[in-house]
Design a protein around this motif. Structure first.
Motif, short mmCIF file in Angstrom:
data_model
loop_
_atom_site.label_atom_id
_atom_site.label_comp_id
_atom_site.label_asym_id
_atom_site.label_seq_id
_atom_site.Cartn_x
_atom_site.Cartn_y
_atom_site.Cartn_z
N THR A 170 0.84 -1.20 0.00
CA THR A 170 0.00 0.00 0.00
C THR A 170 0.88 1.26 0.00
OG1 THR A 170 -0.03 0.18 2.39
CG2 THR A 170 -1.77 -1.14 1.40
N MET A 171 0.25 2.36 -0.38
CA MET A 171 0.93 3.66 -0.27
C MET A 171 0.96 4.10 1.19
SD MET A 171 -0.41 5.91 -3.46
CE MET A 171 0.49 5.92 -5.00
N GLY A 172 1.31 5.34 1.43
CA GLY A 172 1.34 5.88 2.79
C GLY A 172 2.62 6.64 3.11
N ARG A 173 3.52 6.68 2.11
CA ARG A 173 4.84 7.30 2.33
C ARG A 173 5.49 6.70 3.58
NH1 ARG A 173 4.65 13.63 0.83
NH2 ARG A 173 3.26 13.75 2.61
N GLU A 174 5.89 7.52 4.54
CA GLU A 174 6.58 6.99 5.73
C GLU A 174 5.60 6.49 6.80
OE1 GLU A 174 9.88 6.56 5.80
OE2 GLU A 174 9.64 7.26 3.73
N CYS A 175 4.31 6.61 6.53
CA CYS A 175 3.30 6.32 7.55
C CYS A 175 2.59 5.00 7.24
CB CYS A 175 2.30 7.48 7.59
SG CYS A 175 0.93 7.21 8.71
N GLY A 176 2.43 4.16 8.27
CA GLY A 176 1.82 2.85 8.07
C GLY A 176 0.32 2.82 8.27
N TYR A 177 -0.31 3.97 8.43
CA TYR A 177 -1.75 4.00 8.75
C TYR A 177 -2.59 3.22 7.73
CZ TYR A 177 -6.41 5.74 9.80
OH TYR A 177 -7.75 5.80 10.10
N LEU A 178 -2.40 3.53 6.44
CA LEU A 178 -3.21 2.88 5.40
C LEU A 178 -3.04 1.37 5.47
CD1 LEU A 178 -2.98 4.62 1.90
CD2 LEU A 178 -4.90 4.59 3.49
N ALA A 179 -1.79 0.93 5.57
CA ALA A 179 -1.51 -0.51 5.59
C ALA A 179 -2.15 -1.16 6.81
CB ALA A 179 0.00 -0.76 5.57
N SER A 220 -0.68 -10.84 2.92
CA SER A 220 0.18 -9.92 3.66
C SER A 220 -0.05 -8.51 3.14
CB SER A 220 1.66 -10.23 3.42
OG SER A 220 1.99 -11.45 4.01
N VAL A 221 -0.16 -7.56 4.04
CA VAL A 221 -0.23 -6.15 3.63
C VAL A 221 1.03 -5.47 4.15
CG1 VAL A 221 -1.50 -3.99 3.80
CG2 VAL A 221 -2.75 -6.14 3.70
N VAL A 222 1.78 -4.88 3.24
CA VAL A 222 3.00 -4.20 3.66
C VAL A 222 3.00 -2.75 3.20
CG1 VAL A 222 4.32 -6.36 3.61
CG2 VAL A 222 4.39 -4.86 1.64
N GLY A 250 -0.50 0.87 -5.86
CA GLY A 250 -0.16 2.09 -6.59
C GLY A 250 -1.26 3.14 -6.62
N HIS A 251 -1.36 3.83 -7.75
CA HIS A 251 -2.20 5.03 -7.80
C HIS A 251 -3.70 4.77 -7.81
CE1 HIS A 251 1.64 6.94 -8.47
NE2 HIS A 251 1.05 8.07 -8.17
N ILE A 252 -4.14 3.52 -7.97
CA ILE A 252 -5.59 3.32 -7.87
C ILE A 252 -6.08 3.74 -6.49
CG2 ILE A 252 -5.80 1.45 -9.58
CD1 ILE A 252 -6.28 -0.42 -7.12
N GLN A 253 -5.16 3.74 -5.52
CA GLN A 253 -5.55 4.13 -4.15
C GLN A 253 -5.93 5.60 -4.06
OE1 GLN A 253 -2.61 1.98 -1.19
NE2 GLN A 253 -1.69 2.14 -3.20
N ARG A 254 -5.50 6.38 -5.03
CA ARG A 254 -5.79 7.81 -4.97
C ARG A 254 -7.11 8.19 -5.63
NH1 ARG A 254 -0.37 10.52 -5.03
NH2 ARG A 254 -0.94 11.78 -6.81
N GLY A 255 -7.65 7.26 -6.45
CA GLY A 255 -8.83 7.65 -7.24
C GLY A 255 -10.10 6.98 -6.77
N GLY A 256 -11.11 7.10 -7.60
CA GLY A 256 -12.37 6.39 -7.35
C GLY A 256 -13.44 7.27 -6.76
#
Ligand code: ADP
Length: 322
Positions: A170-179, A220-222, A250-256
Protein backbone atom coordinates in the motif's frame (compact mmCIF):
# COMPACT_ATOMS: atom_id res chain seq x y z
CA UNK A 1 -12.06 42.11 0.60
CA UNK A 2 -14.81 39.57 0.25
CA UNK A 3 -13.29 37.63 -2.62
CA UNK A 4 -12.19 34.12 -1.73
CA UNK A 5 -10.17 31.55 -3.67
CA UNK A 6 -9.43 27.84 -3.34
CA UNK A 7 -6.66 25.65 -4.75
CA UNK A 8 -5.56 22.01 -4.60
CA UNK A 9 -1.87 21.29 -4.07
CA UNK A 10 0.28 18.14 -3.92
CA UNK A 11 -1.33 14.73 -4.40
CA UNK A 12 -4.99 14.69 -5.40
CA UNK A 13 -7.52 12.78 -3.28
CA UNK A 14 -11.11 11.70 -3.66
CA UNK A 15 -13.33 14.23 -1.95
CA UNK A 16 -11.63 17.32 -3.37
CA UNK A 17 -14.51 17.82 -5.80
CA UNK A 18 -17.04 17.65 -3.00
CA UNK A 19 -14.96 20.31 -1.25
CA UNK A 20 -15.02 22.52 -4.36
CA UNK A 21 -18.80 22.22 -4.59
CA UNK A 22 -19.25 23.16 -0.96
CA UNK A 23 -16.76 25.99 -1.38
CA UNK A 24 -18.77 27.63 -4.14
CA UNK A 25 -22.10 27.12 -2.42
CA UNK A 26 -21.06 28.20 1.08
CA UNK A 27 -18.96 31.20 0.07
CA UNK A 28 -21.85 32.52 -2.03
CA UNK A 29 -24.22 31.91 0.88
CA UNK A 30 -21.89 34.07 2.97
CA UNK A 31 -22.00 36.87 0.41
CA UNK A 32 -18.51 36.27 -0.97
CA UNK A 33 -17.27 35.95 -4.52
CA UNK A 34 -15.61 32.55 -5.06
CA UNK A 35 -12.59 31.96 -7.31
CA UNK A 36 -10.84 28.78 -8.43
CA UNK A 37 -7.06 28.68 -8.76
CA UNK A 38 -6.33 26.06 -11.42
CA UNK A 39 -3.35 23.72 -11.07
CA UNK A 40 -2.24 24.53 -7.52
CA UNK A 41 0.63 26.91 -6.73
CA UNK A 42 1.71 26.75 -10.37
CA UNK A 43 -1.62 28.30 -11.35
CA UNK A 44 -1.29 30.88 -8.60
CA UNK A 45 2.02 32.00 -10.10
CA UNK A 46 0.71 31.89 -13.67
CA UNK A 47 -2.53 33.71 -12.79
CA UNK A 48 -4.83 30.82 -13.67
CA UNK A 49 -7.46 32.23 -11.33
CA UNK A 50 -11.06 32.34 -12.48
CA UNK A 51 -14.42 33.21 -10.94
CA UNK A 52 -16.33 30.08 -9.95
CA UNK A 53 -20.07 29.52 -10.05
CA UNK A 54 -22.62 26.78 -9.50
CA UNK A 55 -22.23 25.57 -13.08
CA UNK A 56 -18.54 24.83 -12.42
CA UNK A 57 -19.36 22.37 -9.66
CA UNK A 58 -22.46 20.70 -11.12
CA UNK A 59 -22.04 16.95 -11.42
CA UNK A 60 -18.54 16.74 -9.96
CA UNK A 61 -19.34 15.38 -6.49
CA UNK A 62 -19.16 11.75 -7.56
CA UNK A 63 -15.80 12.06 -9.30
CA UNK A 64 -12.41 11.39 -7.68
CA UNK A 65 -9.45 13.70 -8.23
CA UNK A 66 -9.98 17.41 -8.61
CA UNK A 67 -11.70 19.23 -11.45
CA UNK A 68 -9.43 22.28 -11.00
CA UNK A 69 -6.18 20.30 -11.17
CA UNK A 70 -3.32 20.14 -8.73
CA UNK A 71 0.47 20.37 -8.96
CA UNK A 72 3.78 20.30 -7.21
CA UNK A 73 5.61 23.54 -7.84
CA UNK A 74 9.33 23.97 -7.42
CA UNK A 75 8.97 27.62 -8.48
CA UNK A 76 6.79 28.30 -5.46
CA UNK A 77 9.79 27.53 -3.24
CA UNK A 78 11.35 30.76 -4.56
CA UNK A 79 10.33 34.10 -3.07
CA UNK A 80 10.13 35.90 -6.41
CA UNK A 81 7.49 33.48 -7.67
CA UNK A 82 5.55 33.75 -4.42
CA UNK A 83 5.62 37.53 -4.86
CA UNK A 84 4.13 37.01 -8.32
CA UNK A 85 1.43 34.80 -6.77
CA UNK A 86 0.56 37.50 -4.23
CA UNK A 87 0.41 40.12 -6.95
CA UNK A 88 -2.15 37.97 -8.80
CA UNK A 89 -4.29 37.58 -5.68
CA UNK A 90 -4.14 41.31 -4.94
CA UNK A 91 -5.11 42.20 -8.52
CA UNK A 92 -8.35 40.27 -8.04
CA UNK A 93 -8.95 41.65 -4.55
CA UNK A 94 -8.80 38.17 -3.10
CA UNK A 95 -8.58 38.40 0.68
CA UNK A 96 -8.98 34.73 1.57
CA UNK A 97 -7.34 31.57 0.25
CA UNK A 98 -8.29 27.98 1.09
CA UNK A 99 -5.59 25.37 0.38
CA UNK A 100 -6.37 21.67 0.05
CA UNK A 101 -3.15 19.71 0.46
CA UNK A 102 -0.66 17.97 2.71
CA UNK A 103 1.93 19.35 5.09
CA UNK A 104 4.22 20.46 2.24
CA UNK A 105 1.41 22.57 0.82
CA UNK A 106 0.81 24.09 4.25
CA UNK A 107 4.49 24.99 4.56
CA UNK A 108 4.11 26.81 1.24
CA UNK A 109 0.96 28.49 2.54
CA UNK A 110 2.82 29.65 5.64
CA UNK A 111 5.57 31.16 3.49
CA UNK A 112 2.98 33.09 1.50
CA UNK A 113 1.19 34.19 4.65
CA UNK A 114 4.48 35.52 6.08
CA UNK A 115 4.81 37.79 3.05
CA UNK A 116 1.50 39.68 3.39
CA UNK A 117 -0.88 41.11 5.99
CA UNK A 118 -4.07 41.48 4.02
CA UNK A 119 -4.75 37.91 2.90
CA UNK A 120 -5.87 35.15 5.27
CA UNK A 121 -5.23 31.47 4.68
CA UNK A 122 -6.88 28.26 5.76
CA UNK A 123 -5.63 24.74 5.04
CA UNK A 124 -7.68 21.57 4.69
CA UNK A 125 -5.68 18.36 5.29
CA UNK A 126 -5.99 16.28 2.13
CA UNK A 127 -3.86 13.18 1.68
CA UNK A 128 -4.61 9.48 1.51
CA UNK A 129 -1.54 8.84 3.69
CA UNK A 130 -3.20 10.25 6.82
CA UNK A 131 0.24 11.44 7.89
CA UNK A 132 -0.50 15.01 8.94
CA UNK A 133 0.28 15.72 12.57
CA UNK A 134 -2.47 17.43 14.54
CA UNK A 135 -5.41 15.83 12.76
CA UNK A 136 -6.79 12.33 13.09
CA UNK A 137 -8.34 12.51 9.65
CA UNK A 138 -7.35 13.88 6.27
CA UNK A 139 -9.69 14.10 3.30
CA UNK A 140 -9.44 11.10 0.94
CA UNK A 141 -8.35 8.50 3.49
CA UNK A 142 -11.69 6.70 3.69
CA UNK A 143 -12.03 6.40 -0.09
CA UNK A 144 -8.46 5.10 -0.38
CA UNK A 145 -9.15 2.52 2.33
CA UNK A 146 -12.27 1.40 0.52
CA UNK A 147 -10.36 1.02 -2.75
CA UNK A 148 -7.79 -1.10 -0.90
CA UNK A 149 -10.57 -3.11 0.75
CA UNK A 150 -12.18 -3.91 -2.63
CA UNK A 151 -8.78 -4.90 -4.03
CA UNK A 152 -7.88 -7.19 -1.14
CA UNK A 153 -11.32 -8.79 -1.14
CA UNK A 154 -10.87 -9.57 -4.84
CA UNK A 155 -7.34 -10.86 -4.34
CA UNK A 156 -8.50 -13.10 -1.51
CA UNK A 157 -10.88 -14.83 -3.95
CA UNK A 158 -8.06 -15.84 -6.25
CA UNK A 159 -5.57 -16.48 -3.43
CA UNK A 160 -7.91 -18.96 -1.79
CA UNK A 161 -8.77 -20.68 -5.07
CA UNK A 162 -5.14 -21.11 -6.05
CA UNK A 163 -3.54 -21.75 -2.68
CA UNK A 164 -1.15 -18.86 -2.96
CA UNK A 165 0.14 -16.06 -0.81
CA UNK A 166 -0.30 -12.47 -1.88
CA UNK A 167 1.89 -9.63 -0.75
CA UNK A 168 -0.01 -6.38 -1.16
CA UNK A 169 1.90 -3.12 -1.01
CA UNK A 170 0.00 0.00 0.00
CA UNK A 171 0.93 3.66 -0.27
CA UNK A 172 1.34 5.88 2.79
CA UNK A 173 4.84 7.30 2.33
CA UNK A 174 6.58 6.99 5.73
CA UNK A 175 3.30 6.32 7.55
CA UNK A 176 1.82 2.85 8.07
CA UNK A 177 -1.75 4.00 8.75
CA UNK A 178 -3.21 2.88 5.40
CA UNK A 179 -1.51 -0.51 5.59
CA UNK A 180 -2.55 -1.13 9.18
CA UNK A 181 -6.22 -0.17 8.81
CA UNK A 182 -6.45 -1.99 5.46
CA UNK A 183 -4.91 -5.15 6.93
CA UNK A 184 -7.20 -5.11 9.96
CA UNK A 185 -10.39 -4.47 8.02
CA UNK A 186 -9.57 -6.93 5.24
CA UNK A 187 -8.64 -9.78 7.53
CA UNK A 188 -5.03 -10.00 6.33
CA UNK A 189 -2.79 -12.51 8.08
CA UNK A 190 0.33 -10.34 8.06
CA UNK A 191 0.78 -6.59 8.40
CA UNK A 192 4.15 -4.86 8.23
CA UNK A 193 4.43 -1.14 8.92
CA UNK A 194 7.32 1.11 9.91
CA UNK A 195 5.77 2.00 13.28
CA UNK A 196 5.91 -1.58 14.59
CA UNK A 197 8.82 -4.02 14.81
CA UNK A 198 8.08 -7.46 13.38
CA UNK A 199 9.53 -10.92 13.73
CA UNK A 200 9.39 -13.09 10.60
CA UNK A 201 10.50 -16.06 12.71
CA UNK A 202 7.36 -15.80 14.77
CA UNK A 203 5.21 -15.39 11.64
CA UNK A 204 6.87 -18.52 10.22
CA UNK A 205 6.13 -20.58 13.30
CA UNK A 206 2.48 -19.53 13.34
CA UNK A 207 1.93 -19.82 9.61
CA UNK A 208 3.45 -23.34 9.48
CA UNK A 209 1.11 -24.39 12.26
CA UNK A 210 -1.85 -22.92 10.38
CA UNK A 211 -0.73 -24.76 7.22
CA UNK A 212 -0.62 -27.99 9.21
CA UNK A 213 -4.20 -27.26 10.20
CA UNK A 214 -5.18 -26.94 6.54
CA UNK A 215 -4.65 -23.28 5.68
CA UNK A 216 -3.76 -22.86 2.00
CA UNK A 217 -3.20 -19.15 1.44
CA UNK A 218 -2.11 -15.99 3.22
CA UNK A 219 -2.59 -12.29 2.61
CA UNK A 220 0.18 -9.92 3.66
CA UNK A 221 -0.23 -6.15 3.63
CA UNK A 222 3.00 -4.20 3.66
CA UNK A 223 3.57 -0.49 3.75
CA UNK A 224 5.59 1.01 0.88
CA UNK A 225 7.79 2.69 3.51
CA UNK A 226 9.47 -0.63 4.35
CA UNK A 227 10.56 -1.29 0.78
CA UNK A 228 10.55 -5.04 1.43
CA UNK A 229 7.63 -6.31 -0.67
CA UNK A 230 9.81 -8.57 -2.83
CA UNK A 231 11.70 -9.82 0.18
CA UNK A 232 8.43 -10.96 1.78
CA UNK A 233 7.31 -12.72 -1.40
CA UNK A 234 10.65 -14.58 -1.51
CA UNK A 235 10.27 -15.40 2.18
CA UNK A 236 6.97 -17.21 1.49
CA UNK A 237 8.67 -19.46 -1.07
CA UNK A 238 11.89 -20.11 0.83
CA UNK A 239 10.51 -20.41 4.37
CA UNK A 240 7.00 -21.80 3.83
CA UNK A 241 7.32 -23.40 0.38
CA UNK A 242 4.33 -21.37 -0.82
CA UNK A 243 4.11 -19.47 -4.11
CA UNK A 244 3.58 -15.76 -3.55
CA UNK A 245 2.46 -13.01 -5.89
CA UNK A 246 3.09 -9.33 -5.42
CA UNK A 247 0.37 -6.72 -5.87
CA UNK A 248 1.52 -3.12 -5.74
CA UNK A 249 -1.73 -1.20 -5.52
CA UNK A 250 -0.16 2.09 -6.59
CA UNK A 251 -2.20 5.03 -7.80
CA UNK A 252 -5.59 3.32 -7.87
CA UNK A 253 -5.55 4.13 -4.15
CA UNK A 254 -5.79 7.81 -4.97
CA UNK A 255 -8.83 7.65 -7.24
CA UNK A 256 -12.37 6.39 -7.35
CA UNK A 257 -15.85 7.39 -6.40
CA UNK A 258 -15.58 9.33 -3.11
CA UNK A 259 -17.22 7.61 -0.15
CA UNK A 260 -20.11 9.18 1.75
CA UNK A 261 -17.69 9.83 4.61
CA UNK A 262 -15.26 11.78 2.41
CA UNK A 263 -18.05 13.81 0.79
CA UNK A 264 -19.44 14.75 4.18
CA UNK A 265 -16.00 15.47 5.63
CA UNK A 266 -15.25 17.68 2.62
CA UNK A 267 -18.40 19.70 3.36
CA UNK A 268 -17.49 20.07 7.05
CA UNK A 269 -13.84 20.94 6.38
CA UNK A 270 -14.79 23.68 3.92
CA UNK A 271 -17.51 25.10 6.16
CA UNK A 272 -15.03 25.37 9.03
CA UNK A 273 -12.33 26.82 6.79
CA UNK A 274 -14.60 29.61 5.54
CA UNK A 275 -16.03 30.32 9.00
CA UNK A 276 -12.49 30.51 10.39
CA UNK A 277 -11.44 32.99 7.71
CA UNK A 278 -14.50 35.13 8.33
CA UNK A 279 -13.69 35.15 12.05
CA UNK A 280 -10.46 36.91 11.12
CA UNK A 281 -7.94 34.10 11.70
CA UNK A 282 -4.89 34.80 9.56
CA UNK A 283 -3.32 31.42 8.93
CA UNK A 284 -4.71 28.12 10.19
CA UNK A 285 -5.32 24.48 9.37
CA UNK A 286 -8.69 22.84 10.03
CA UNK A 287 -8.17 19.63 11.99
CA UNK A 288 -10.45 16.79 13.02
CA UNK A 289 -9.94 15.24 16.44
CA UNK A 290 -12.06 13.37 18.99
CA UNK A 291 -15.15 13.58 16.81
CA UNK A 292 -15.01 17.33 16.20
CA UNK A 293 -13.20 20.03 14.28
CA UNK A 294 -10.55 22.32 15.69
CA UNK A 295 -8.21 24.95 14.35
CA UNK A 296 -4.45 24.66 14.54
CA UNK A 297 -1.54 26.85 13.59
CA UNK A 298 0.44 25.64 10.60
CA UNK A 299 3.54 24.97 12.71
CA UNK A 300 1.49 22.57 14.83
CA UNK A 301 0.74 20.37 11.82
CA UNK A 302 3.47 20.88 9.26
CA UNK A 303 6.72 20.58 11.08
CA UNK A 304 6.27 17.42 13.14
CA UNK A 305 5.75 13.75 12.48
CA UNK A 306 2.29 12.24 12.69
CA UNK A 307 1.47 9.35 14.99
CA UNK A 308 -0.91 6.42 14.62
CA UNK A 309 -3.23 6.14 17.63
CA UNK A 310 -2.15 3.78 20.39
CA UNK A 311 -5.48 1.96 20.07
CA UNK A 312 -4.77 1.03 16.44
CA UNK A 313 -1.12 0.22 17.14
CA UNK A 314 -2.08 -2.20 19.89
CA UNK A 315 -4.24 -4.10 17.38
CA UNK A 316 -1.30 -4.08 14.98
CA UNK A 317 0.98 -5.60 17.64
CA UNK A 318 -1.17 -8.73 17.67
CA UNK A 319 0.02 -9.60 14.14
CA UNK A 320 2.47 -12.47 14.06
CA UNK A 321 1.46 -13.72 17.50
CA UNK A 322 -1.28 -16.17 16.45
P1 ADP B 1 1.93 17.74 0.11
O1 ADP B 1 1.21 19.02 0.29
O2 ADP B 1 1.03 16.63 -0.35
O3 ADP B 1 2.76 17.37 1.33
P2 ADP B 1 4.37 18.47 -1.28
O4 ADP B 1 5.24 18.21 -0.11
O5 ADP B 1 4.82 17.97 -2.61
O6 ADP B 1 2.91 17.89 -1.13
O7 ADP B 1 4.15 20.07 -1.37
C1 ADP B 1 3.30 20.61 -2.35
C2 ADP B 1 3.86 21.92 -2.80
O8 ADP B 1 3.88 22.85 -1.70
C3 ADP B 1 5.28 21.90 -3.32
O9 ADP B 1 5.38 21.43 -4.63
C4 ADP B 1 5.64 23.37 -3.19
O10 ADP B 1 5.11 24.10 -4.27
C5 ADP B 1 4.92 23.79 -1.92
N1 ADP B 1 5.86 23.77 -0.79
C6 ADP B 1 6.23 22.72 -0.02
N2 ADP B 1 7.15 23.07 0.90
C7 ADP B 1 7.39 24.41 0.71
C8 ADP B 1 8.25 25.39 1.32
N3 ADP B 1 9.05 25.06 2.33
N4 ADP B 1 8.22 26.65 0.83
C9 ADP B 1 7.41 26.97 -0.20
N5 ADP B 1 6.58 26.10 -0.81
C10 ADP B 1 6.57 24.84 -0.37
Amino acid sequence: MKNIAILCSGGDVSGMNAALKRFVEYSKLKGMLPYFVYNGYEGLIDNKIKKADYCDVAGIISRGGTSIGTSRSSRFMEETFREQALKNLHALNIGYLVVLGGDGSFRGMQKLSDMCDDISFSGIPSTIDNDIAGTEYALGVDTALNVIKFSIDAIRDTASSFGRAFVIETMGRECGYLALVAALTSGAEMCLIPELPYDLGSYKKNFLKQMDDGREYFISVVSEALNNTEEIATWYKSELGMEARIMVLGHIQRGGNPTVHDRLMAFHFVTHAIDTLLEGKKSTVICYNDGGFDIKKIEEVSFRGSKISEELLSLGREYGSH
